[in-house]
Scaffold this active site. Structure first.
Site, PDB file in Angstrom:
ATOM      1  CG  ASP A  30     -24.053  30.030 -23.909  1.00 49.15           C
ATOM      2  OD1 ASP A  30     -25.235  30.283 -23.616  1.00 49.15           O
ATOM      3  OD2 ASP A  30     -23.280  29.401 -23.148  1.00 49.15           O
ATOM      4  CB  SER A  31     -29.401  30.738 -26.518  1.00 48.91           C
ATOM      5  OG  SER A  31     -29.346  32.132 -26.723  1.00 48.91           O
ATOM      6  CG  ASP A  79     -24.144  33.846 -22.278  1.00 48.48           C
ATOM      7  OD1 ASP A  79     -24.222  34.375 -21.160  1.00 48.48           O
ATOM      8  OD2 ASP A  79     -25.095  33.251 -22.826  1.00 48.48           O
ATOM      9  CE  LYS A 122     -26.494  35.083 -19.488  1.00 48.15           C
ATOM     10  NZ  LYS A 122     -26.305  33.613 -19.507  1.00 48.15           N
ATOM     11  CD  GLU A 149     -24.823  28.607 -18.260  1.00 46.29           C
ATOM     12  OE1 GLU A 149     -24.744  27.439 -17.824  1.00 46.29           O
ATOM     13  OE2 GLU A 149     -25.324  28.890 -19.367  1.00 46.29           O
ATOM     14  CD  GLU A 173     -32.218  29.388 -18.664  1.00 48.22           C
ATOM     15  OE1 GLU A 173     -31.081  29.886 -18.657  1.00 48.22           O
ATOM     16  OE2 GLU A 173     -32.669  28.716 -19.610  1.00 48.22           O
TER      17      GLU A 173
END
Ligand code: KIV
Length: 267
Positions: free
Chosen positions: A50-51, A89, A118, A120, A185
């Site tokens: 999602d970057s 993501d 993925k 978070e 990260e």
């Protein structure tokens, strides 16, 4: 003459790589052209991160990214890929409950073609529920970009002993609930090494030192074309390589040969 297609990588290949000490190379990918280049040079995992909210859409954070955006970019990447494993993501607020998480993960997998999602944070119950329904999950600990408004900045996480212990415990819980990969990260190299040693699942680092089982960077940092300042833990591989394909290949080989990250890229 028959042309043999490369064998697609699966999660068991990554466990085998961890067990025999072969580093796993990962990059973010958002479109078909880069997907094809990454596959050609042998990148093991492509993450539709999602970057893309920052690299592709020009936002200041990942928060505005929607599930529809993620499905679109994931489909672009998976449409042409042959060998690499593709993770997508689940974006901000797309997994508040197990049912909503499952619906959105299904979109990424069925319409986008992702092989894993993925999420978070220490979302143990969500992970367990997704895994029980046959959805492979990659965890993500350390700096959580979707929590940026709580964190107040992109800083190294887990420096204090209490925070480090919490992160190690969260990593173990994610593994126990069925996560098959973990991204760390912006984590001190010593802590990332300990987590990688204690988990059987492969740990992929970004700003987490050399001892993780694999490394991931944001594509735009590798090519030094990001809109924001390039983070200290990343490296411009294009400068010396001369072409985009050579830069991606240089990153891949640097990871495989444990030449990246150096101490300069670690905390
Ligand atoms: O969205 C992303 O690109 C990521 C990487 C930074 C791991 O989550």
């Amino acid at each position: 003459m028959t042309l043999s297609l490369p064998k697609p990588l699966t999660l068991s290949d990554f466990v085998r790589m961890k067990q025999c000490g072969e580093k796993i190379s990962c990059l973010t990918a958002y479109d078909a052209s880069f997907s094809a280049v990454m596959d050609r040079v042998g990148i093991d995992i492509m993450l539709v991160g999602d970057s893309l909210g920052m690299t592709i859409q020009g936002h200041l954070s990942t928060l505005p990214v929607t599930v529809a955006d993620m499905v679109y970019h994931t489909r672009c990447v998976t449409h042409v890929k042959q060998r690499a494993f593709v993770i997508a993501d689940l974006p901000f607020m797309s997994y508040p409950t197990p049912v909503i998480a499952a619906n959105n993960a299904a979109k990424l997998m069925q319409s986008g073609g992702a092989q894993m999602v993925k999420i978070e944070g220490a979302q143990v119950e969500i992970v367990r529920s997704l895994v029980n329904q046959g959805i492979p999950v990659c965890g993500h600990l350390g700096l959580l970009p979707q929590h940026i408004n709580q964190l107040g900045g992109y800083r190294v996480q887990g420096k204090e002993p209490k925070e480090a212990e919490q992160m190690l415990n969260a990593a173990k819980q994610l593994e126990q609930s069925g996560a098959a990969l973990l991204v760390l990260e912006c984590v001190p190299a010593k802590l990332a090494k300990e987590i990688s040693l204690q988990l059987a699942i492969p740990v992929i680092g970004i700003g987490a030192g050399i001892d993780c089982d694999g490394q991931i960077l944001v594509l735009h940092d590798v090519l030094n074309i990001g809109l924001a300042k390039r983070p200290r833990f990343s490296k411009d591989f294009l400068q010396q390589a001369g072409s985009i394909e050579a830069a991606i290949s240089a990153f891949h080989h640097a990871v495989k040969q444990s030449q990246f990250p150096t101490l300069d890229h670690s905390f």
